[in-house]
Scaffold this motif. Structure first.
Motif, short mmCIF file in Angstrom:
data_model
loop_
_atom_site.label_atom_id
_atom_site.label_comp_id
_atom_site.label_asym_id
_atom_site.label_seq_id
_atom_site.Cartn_x
_atom_site.Cartn_y
_atom_site.Cartn_z
N GLU A 1 -10.46 17.09 4.61
CA GLU A 1 -11.12 17.33 5.89
C GLU A 1 -10.14 17.20 7.06
O GLU A 1 -10.56 17.27 8.23
N GLY A 2 -8.86 17.01 6.76
CA GLY A 2 -7.88 16.82 7.82
C GLY A 2 -7.93 15.44 8.43
O GLY A 2 -7.48 15.24 9.57
N LEU A 3 -8.43 14.47 7.67
CA LEU A 3 -8.59 13.11 8.16
C LEU A 3 -7.71 12.15 7.36
O LEU A 3 -7.28 12.46 6.25
N THR A 4 -7.47 10.99 7.92
CA THR A 4 -6.72 9.95 7.23
C THR A 4 -7.31 8.59 7.54
O THR A 4 -7.90 8.38 8.62
N LEU A 5 -7.18 7.67 6.63
CA LEU A 5 -7.50 6.28 6.91
C LEU A 5 -6.37 5.67 7.75
O LEU A 5 -5.22 6.06 7.62
N THR B 1 -4.29 -6.31 -3.20
CA THR B 1 -4.31 -6.33 -4.65
C THR B 1 -4.22 -4.88 -5.14
O THR B 1 -4.60 -3.95 -4.42
N ARG B 2 -3.69 -4.71 -6.31
CA ARG B 2 -3.53 -3.34 -6.82
C ARG B 2 -4.89 -2.63 -6.89
O ARG B 2 -5.00 -1.45 -6.54
N GLN B 3 -5.92 -3.34 -7.30
CA GLN B 3 -7.24 -2.70 -7.40
C GLN B 3 -7.73 -2.21 -6.04
O GLN B 3 -8.28 -1.11 -5.92
N ALA B 4 -7.53 -3.02 -5.00
CA ALA B 4 -7.98 -2.62 -3.67
C ALA B 4 -7.15 -1.45 -3.15
O ALA B 4 -7.69 -0.52 -2.52
N ALA B 5 -5.84 -1.46 -3.39
CA ALA B 5 -4.98 -0.37 -2.94
C ALA B 5 -5.36 0.94 -3.61
O ALA B 5 -5.43 2.00 -2.96
N GLU B 6 -5.63 0.89 -4.90
CA GLU B 6 -5.99 2.11 -5.62
C GLU B 6 -7.37 2.62 -5.18
O GLU B 6 -7.59 3.83 -5.06
N ALA B 7 -8.29 1.69 -4.92
CA ALA B 7 -9.61 2.10 -4.43
C ALA B 7 -9.51 2.73 -3.05
O ALA B 7 -10.18 3.73 -2.75
N LEU C 1 0.82 -1.21 0.00
CA LEU C 1 0.00 0.00 0.00
C LEU C 1 0.86 1.26 0.00
O LEU C 1 0.51 2.25 -0.66
N ALA C 2 1.96 1.26 0.71
CA ALA C 2 2.82 2.45 0.78
C ALA C 2 3.32 2.86 -0.59
O ALA C 2 3.61 4.04 -0.82
N GLY C 3 3.44 1.92 -1.52
CA GLY C 3 3.89 2.24 -2.86
C GLY C 3 2.80 2.90 -3.70
O GLY C 3 3.10 3.53 -4.72
N VAL C 4 1.56 2.75 -3.28
CA VAL C 4 0.43 3.37 -3.98
C VAL C 4 0.00 4.66 -3.29
O VAL C 4 -0.25 5.67 -3.94
N ASP C 5 -0.08 4.63 -1.97
CA ASP C 5 -0.48 5.82 -1.21
C ASP C 5 0.20 5.81 0.15
O ASP C 5 -0.33 5.25 1.12
N PRO C 6 1.36 6.44 0.27
CA PRO C 6 2.08 6.46 1.56
C PRO C 6 1.41 7.32 2.61
O PRO C 6 1.81 7.29 3.78
#
Length: 240
Positions: free
Chosen positions: A86-90, A69-75, A34-39
């Motif tokens: 909104e100043g929030l993070t997952l 999976t790449r699809q789940a990471a991108e979603a 996941l870090a490679g898609v959205d750190p």
């Protein structure tokens, strides 16, 4: 090499019976960290440490890393992009889970024991599977399921739940992650404080990103159009 090719061919023909192997030191085709898609998404991978219902590391977790999976990471990244203004993070607690970890959890329940006030306060350990809190199989092993919450991006503290994960600094969801109790059901009522609104916010954001919720757990989501709906994987969770 021939054995590997034969094994892959068998899995194409018999996907329900297969647990696919790892390929060398890298990830199987279709999987990413996941870090490679959205750190920017915060990772708090619970089964790679001690703060979980096992009170130990689960088998197959060699690093505290989210793999999907790449699809789940991108979603998931698309959901993060909606929350960030909104100043929030997952915050992700678990992503891909090796089949060996699922088996480990199942074997652990069979050893029995009394309720645990932090993780399963009202059910005995050997009843956790029968009550539906731990699965003998898990959608996590297909690579497109994620356990997730929302937190303030500036790491502001939040109320510490009496049941579940103790220190994730998430918004108030009424319980923590992996609280094996009816209070963790997504639609459970009544809830105190802002918990109901926060659950609704998470549910709506994840649905908009293409995920569906497991009604027994407010934190558990699976990509609706997952790429491996009938396969389970067993490569270890590892860092690059």
């Amino acid at each position: 090499m021939c054995q590997t090719i034969q094994r892959i061919g068998l899995c194409v023909l018999l996907p329900l019976a297969c647990t696919l192997p790892a390929f060398a030191a890298d990830l199987p085709a279709g999987f990413v960290r996941l870090a490679g898609v959205d750190p920017s998404i915060r990772q708090d991978i619970r089964y790679a440490g001690l703060e979980n219902f096992l009170h130990r590391k689960a088998k197959g977790y060699d690093a505290p890393v989210c793999i999907l999976t790449r699809q789940a990471a991108e979603a998931l990244s698309s959901v993060q992009n909606v929350l960030a203004p909104e100043g929030l993070t997952l915050v992700v607690f678990d992503c891909y889970r090796p089949a060996r970890a699922v088996a480990d959890m199942g074997e652990w329940t069979g050893k029995g024991g009394p309720p645990d006030p932090q993780w399963y306060p009202a059910v005995k350990r050997n009843d956790l599977i029968a009550k539906g809190y731990i699965g003998e199989l898990s959608t996590h092993s297909r690579g497109s399921t994620v356990d997730v919450a929302i937190a303030h991006a500036d790491h502001r503290s939040a109320p510490k739940p009496a049941c579940g994960t103790p220190d994730a600094d998430t918004l108030d969801f009424g319980t923590g992650f992996d609280c094996f109790d009816p209070a963790s059901e997504t639609a459970h009522r009544p809830l105190t404080g802002d918990a109901a609104a926060n659950r609704r916010k998470l549910l709506e954001a994840m649905r908009a990103g293409g995920f569906k919720n497991y009604a027994r757990e407010w934190w558990h989501f699976t990509l609706a159009n997952e790429p491996f709906p009938k396969q389970r994987f067993d490569f270890p969770v590892s860092a690059e």
